[in-house]
Design a protein around this motif. Structure first.
Motif, PDB file in Angstrom:
ATOM      1  N   PHE A  88       0.816  -0.938  -0.057  1.00  0.00           N
ATOM      2  CA  PHE A  88       0.037   0.086  -0.040  1.00  0.00           C
ATOM      3  C   PHE A  88       0.875   1.414   0.029  1.00  0.00           C
ATOM      4  O   PHE A  88       0.705   2.243  -0.739  1.00  0.00           O
ATOM      5  CB  PHE A  88      -0.857   0.128   1.166  1.00  0.00           C
ATOM      6  N   PRO A  89       1.829   1.428   0.956  1.00  0.00           N
ATOM      7  CA  PRO A  89       2.754   2.591   0.748  1.00  0.00           C
ATOM      8  C   PRO A  89       3.456   2.588  -0.283  1.00  0.00           C
ATOM      9  O   PRO A  89       3.942   3.518  -0.853  1.00  0.00           O
ATOM     10  CB  PRO A  89       3.528   2.645   2.125  1.00  0.00           C
ATOM     11  N   GLU A  90       3.868   1.551  -1.004  1.00  0.00           N
ATOM     12  CA  GLU A  90       4.759   1.464  -2.044  1.00  0.00           C
ATOM     13  C   GLU A  90       4.147   1.992  -3.101  1.00  0.00           C
ATOM     14  O   GLU A  90       4.653   2.878  -3.983  1.00  0.00           O
ATOM     15  CB  GLU A  90       5.223  -0.209  -2.241  1.00  0.00           C
ATOM     16  N   GLY A  91       2.712   1.610  -3.425  1.00  0.00           N
ATOM     17  CA  GLY A  91       2.028   2.226  -4.474  1.00  0.00           C
ATOM     18  C   GLY A  91       1.993   3.702  -4.297  1.00  0.00           C
ATOM     19  O   GLY A  91       1.865   4.399  -5.173  1.00  0.00           O
ATOM     20  N   ALA A  92       1.575   4.310  -3.060  1.00  0.00           N
ATOM     21  CA  ALA A  92       1.755   5.612  -2.953  1.00  0.00           C
ATOM     22  C   ALA A  92       3.067   6.291  -3.199  1.00  0.00           C
ATOM     23  O   ALA A  92       3.055   7.392  -3.831  1.00  0.00           O
ATOM     24  CB  ALA A  92       1.343   6.065  -1.523  1.00  0.00           C
ATOM     25  N   ILE A  93       4.164   5.390  -2.774  1.00  0.00           N
ATOM     26  CA  ILE A  93       5.450   6.114  -2.996  1.00  0.00           C
ATOM     27  C   ILE A  93       5.798   6.230  -4.459  1.00  0.00           C
ATOM     28  O   ILE A  93       6.684   7.203  -4.745  1.00  0.00           O
ATOM     29  CB  ILE A  93       6.680   5.268  -2.296  1.00  0.00           C
ATOM     30  N   ILE A  94       5.415   5.464  -5.199  1.00  0.00           N
ATOM     31  CA  ILE A  94       5.706   5.540  -6.734  1.00  0.00           C
ATOM     32  C   ILE A  94       4.724   6.373  -7.436  1.00  0.00           C
ATOM     33  O   ILE A  94       5.064   7.311  -8.380  1.00  0.00           O
ATOM     34  CB  ILE A  94       5.486   4.115  -7.639  1.00  0.00           C
ATOM     35  N   SER A  95       3.406   6.623  -7.209  1.00  0.00           N
ATOM     36  CA  SER A  95       2.645   7.280  -7.847  1.00  0.00           C
ATOM     37  C   SER A  95       2.541   8.826  -7.734  1.00  0.00           C
ATOM     38  O   SER A  95       2.374   9.445  -8.531  1.00  0.00           O
ATOM     39  CB  SER A  95       1.143   6.796  -7.884  1.00  0.00           C
ATOM     40  N   MET A  96       2.485   8.964  -6.142  1.00  0.00           N
ATOM     41  CA  MET A  96       2.425  10.442  -5.733  1.00  0.00           C
ATOM     42  C   MET A  96       3.750  11.373  -6.283  1.00  0.00           C
ATOM     43  O   MET A  96       3.447  12.441  -6.581  1.00  0.00           O
ATOM     44  CB  MET A  96       2.066  10.527  -4.347  1.00  0.00           C
ATOM     45  N   PRO A  97       4.894  10.989  -6.145  1.00  0.00           N
ATOM     46  CA  PRO A  97       6.254  11.595  -6.713  1.00  0.00           C
ATOM     47  C   PRO A  97       5.928  12.072  -8.141  1.00  0.00           C
ATOM     48  O   PRO A  97       6.405  13.066  -8.623  1.00  0.00           O
ATOM     49  CB  PRO A  97       7.249  10.844  -6.266  1.00  0.00           C
ATOM     50  N   LEU A  98       5.649  10.896  -8.751  1.00  0.00           N
ATOM     51  CA  LEU A  98       5.473  11.300 -10.210  1.00  0.00           C
ATOM     52  C   LEU A  98       4.327  12.236 -10.569  1.00  0.00           C
ATOM     53  O   LEU A  98       4.641  13.002 -11.438  1.00  0.00           O
ATOM     54  CB  LEU A  98       5.163   9.690 -10.902  1.00  0.00           C
ATOM     55  N   CYS A  99       3.398  12.171  -9.856  1.00  0.00           N
ATOM     56  CA  CYS A  99       2.111  13.256  -9.880  1.00  0.00           C
ATOM     57  C   CYS A  99       2.993  14.666  -9.591  1.00  0.00           C
ATOM     58  O   CYS A  99       2.822  15.636 -10.458  1.00  0.00           O
ATOM     59  CB  CYS A  99       1.118  13.061  -9.283  1.00  0.00           C
ATOM     60  N   ALA A 100       3.584  14.645  -8.701  1.00  0.00           N
ATOM     61  CA  ALA A 100       4.113  15.862  -8.168  1.00  0.00           C
ATOM     62  C   ALA A 100       5.175  16.433  -9.238  1.00  0.00           C
ATOM     63  O   ALA A 100       5.588  17.798  -9.506  1.00  0.00           O
ATOM     64  CB  ALA A 100       4.938  15.608  -6.855  1.00  0.00           C
ATOM     65  N   ALA A 101       6.002  15.574  -9.810  1.00  0.00           N
ATOM     66  CA  ALA A 101       7.005  15.754 -11.009  1.00  0.00           C
ATOM     67  C   ALA A 101       6.319  16.464 -12.249  1.00  0.00           C
ATOM     68  O   ALA A 101       6.806  16.820 -13.156  1.00  0.00           O
ATOM     69  CB  ALA A 101       7.848  14.652 -11.376  1.00  0.00           C
ATOM     70  N   GLY A 102       4.891  16.430 -12.359  1.00  0.00           N
ATOM     71  CA  GLY A 102       4.129  16.509 -13.650  1.00  0.00           C
ATOM     72  C   GLY A 102       3.446  15.641 -14.487  1.00  0.00           C
ATOM     73  O   GLY A 102       2.534  16.170 -15.334  1.00  0.00           O
ATOM     74  N   ARG A 103       3.432  14.620 -13.717  1.00  0.00           N
ATOM     75  CA  ARG A 103       2.624  13.469 -14.611  1.00  0.00           C
ATOM     76  C   ARG A 103       1.282  13.569 -14.157  1.00  0.00           C
ATOM     77  O   ARG A 103       0.751  13.867 -12.906  1.00  0.00           O
ATOM     78  CB  ARG A 103       3.210  12.142 -14.291  1.00  0.00           C
ATOM     79  N   SER A 104       0.340  13.459 -15.074  1.00  0.00           N
ATOM     80  CA  SER A 104      -1.028  13.572 -14.904  1.00  0.00           C
ATOM     81  C   SER A 104      -1.421  12.496 -13.700  1.00  0.00           C
ATOM     82  O   SER A 104      -0.714  11.546 -13.595  1.00  0.00           O
ATOM     83  CB  SER A 104      -1.871  13.130 -15.959  1.00  0.00           C
ATOM     84  N   LYS A 105      -2.716  12.717 -12.763  1.00  0.00           N
ATOM     85  CA  LYS A 105      -2.869  11.525 -11.642  1.00  0.00           C
ATOM     86  C   LYS A 105      -3.428  10.400 -12.330  1.00  0.00           C
ATOM     87  O   LYS A 105      -2.908   9.377 -11.903  1.00  0.00           O
ATOM     88  CB  LYS A 105      -4.213  12.273 -11.251  1.00  0.00           C
ATOM     89  N   GLY A 106      -3.944  10.359 -13.491  1.00  0.00           N
ATOM     90  CA  GLY A 106      -4.294   8.959 -14.143  1.00  0.00           C
ATOM     91  C   GLY A 106      -3.167   8.354 -14.509  1.00  0.00           C
ATOM     92  O   GLY A 106      -3.007   7.015 -14.328  1.00  0.00           O
ATOM     93  N   LYS A 107      -2.092   8.925 -15.199  1.00  0.00           N
ATOM     94  CA  LYS A 107      -0.864   8.235 -15.633  1.00  0.00           C
ATOM     95  C   LYS A 107      -0.104   7.779 -14.456  1.00  0.00           C
ATOM     96  O   LYS A 107       0.562   6.843 -14.422  1.00  0.00           O
ATOM     97  CB  LYS A 107      -0.002   9.037 -16.641  1.00  0.00           C
ATOM     98  N   ALA A 108       0.041   8.518 -13.516  1.00  0.00           N
ATOM     99  CA  ALA A 108       0.870   8.186 -12.083  1.00  0.00           C
ATOM    100  C   ALA A 108       0.103   7.091 -11.537  1.00  0.00           C
ATOM    101  O   ALA A 108       0.717   6.017 -11.038  1.00  0.00           O
ATOM    102  CB  ALA A 108       1.045   9.533 -11.317  1.00  0.00           C
ATOM    103  N   PHE A 109      -1.120   6.945 -11.443  1.00  0.00           N
ATOM    104  CA  PHE A 109      -1.881   5.855 -10.882  1.00  0.00           C
ATOM    105  C   PHE A 109      -1.394   4.762 -11.814  1.00  0.00           C
ATOM    106  O   PHE A 109      -1.175   3.599 -11.201  1.00  0.00           O
ATOM    107  CB  PHE A 109      -3.219   6.317 -10.785  1.00  0.00           C
ATOM    108  N   LEU A 110      -1.637   4.720 -12.939  1.00  0.00           N
ATOM    109  CA  LEU A 110      -1.493   3.636 -13.888  1.00  0.00           C
ATOM    110  C   LEU A 110       0.066   3.243 -13.670  1.00  0.00           C
ATOM    111  O   LEU A 110       0.230   1.770 -13.527  1.00  0.00           O
ATOM    112  CB  LEU A 110      -1.617   4.061 -15.355  1.00  0.00           C
ATOM    113  N   ASP A 111       0.931   3.760 -13.436  1.00  0.00           N
ATOM    114  CA  ASP A 111       2.288   3.534 -13.365  1.00  0.00           C
ATOM    115  C   ASP A 111       2.455   2.769 -12.138  1.00  0.00           C
ATOM    116  O   ASP A 111       3.474   1.745 -11.954  1.00  0.00           O
ATOM    117  CB  ASP A 111       3.386   4.847 -13.474  1.00  0.00           C
ATOM    118  N   GLY A 112       1.632   3.240 -10.949  1.00  0.00           N
ATOM    119  CA  GLY A 112       1.669   2.752  -9.678  1.00  0.00           C
ATOM    120  C   GLY A 112       1.309   1.410  -9.800  1.00  0.00           C
ATOM    121  O   GLY A 112       1.754   0.616  -9.049  1.00  0.00           O
TER     122      GLY A 112
END
Length: 260
Positions: free
Chosen positions: A160-184
């Motif tokens: 659970f925290p691993e999924g957040a650790i990968i998606s949230m920084p990607l979003c903060a770096a400019g990736r859309s929320k949908g794509k960051a979620f998919l990456d996670g």
């Protein structure tokens, strides 16, 4: 039994997906304190799972070897370490908060290499769940249905925290929320696949079960020592990482003993 196995394989993946979904609730990027806390917790869960769910059952299965009963676990553990060392060397990846990528040089985006880093350490987690359920399917007396479920839940909790650790920084770096979620989500998809392949392999070579259990333990320990512990202990707030390591360790230990 089939439904139980499918559920067990999907529980860890669901943990990753739910954690990655946190990106839709995000207002700002994860702070260093929270990152260290989550990383420490994941480390504790993985170490406890390696011991209680993998190494101890592996040695229990070789008690009839007497003083050499440790040997299959010893060999399997080292094979797991060397396997992850090999993957670490041939797969380009970028750890969280690192400036320089590891592995062979590749013209990949930073976000892609971050996903590969998480995917890399999800491989042994998938193998761990797969080999335990393979033992359950084979009727191995040292592996119980509750113990297999405890491992699946424990891995899901730390995913659970691993999924957040990968998606949230990607979003903060400019990736859309949908794509960051998919990456996670994609970073965790390797787990059920790896688990299924491990079950198939274990079904072909049942006598190798102690080796496979300890192999998964060695692979997970490599990830913890090479990646997670350095991330939680460098810089400020290292103490929170240690405390959360202890929390994760005791949670997984309690799950295994209670359900096993």
């Amino acid at each position: 039994m089939k439904g139980e196995v499918v559920l067990g394989l999907m529980i860890p993946f669901a943990g990753t997906a739910l954690g990655a979904a946190g990106v839709f609730l995000m207002k700002k990027e994860l702070g260093p304190l929270l990152q260290k806390a989550l990383t420490g917790f994941a480390s504790g869960v993985m170490v406890a799972a390696s011991i209680w769910s993998l190494l101890i059952p592996a040695m229990d299965q070789t008690e009839d070897m007497g003083r050499l009963g440790f040997l299959p676990a010893f060999v399997g553990f080292w094979l797991g370490i060397l396997f992850l060392l090999l993957l670490d060397s041939v797969i380009p990846h970028l750890h969280m908060n690192a400036e320089k990528a590891e592995g062979p040089k590749a013209k990949l985006r930073k976000s892609t290499m971050m996903v590969l880093a998480v995917t890399l350490h999800n491989i042994p987690e998938g193998m761990a769940v797969g080999v335990v359920y393979a033992g359950l399917i084979s009727g191995n007396s040292t592996i119980t249905s509750g113990g297999a479920l405890a491992l699946a839940i424990g891995i899901a909790i730390q995913n659970f925290p691993e999924g957040a650790i990968i998606s949230m920084p990607l979003c903060a770096a400019g990736r859309s929320k949908g794509k960051a979620f998919l990456d996670g989500v994609l970073s965790g998809a390797v787990e059920p696949v790896g688990a299924l392949l491990t079950i198939i392999a274990a079904g072909l070579i049942v006598p190798a079960m102690p080796y496979l259990l300890s192999f998964a333990a060695g692979a997970m320990m490599y990830v913890v020592v090479e990646e997670l512990i350095p991330e939680m202990s460098t810089g400020e707030h290292s103490n929170i990482g240690v405390v959360m390591f202890a929390v994760g360790f005791t949670v997984m230990m309690a799950l295994d003993v209670t359900l096993g």
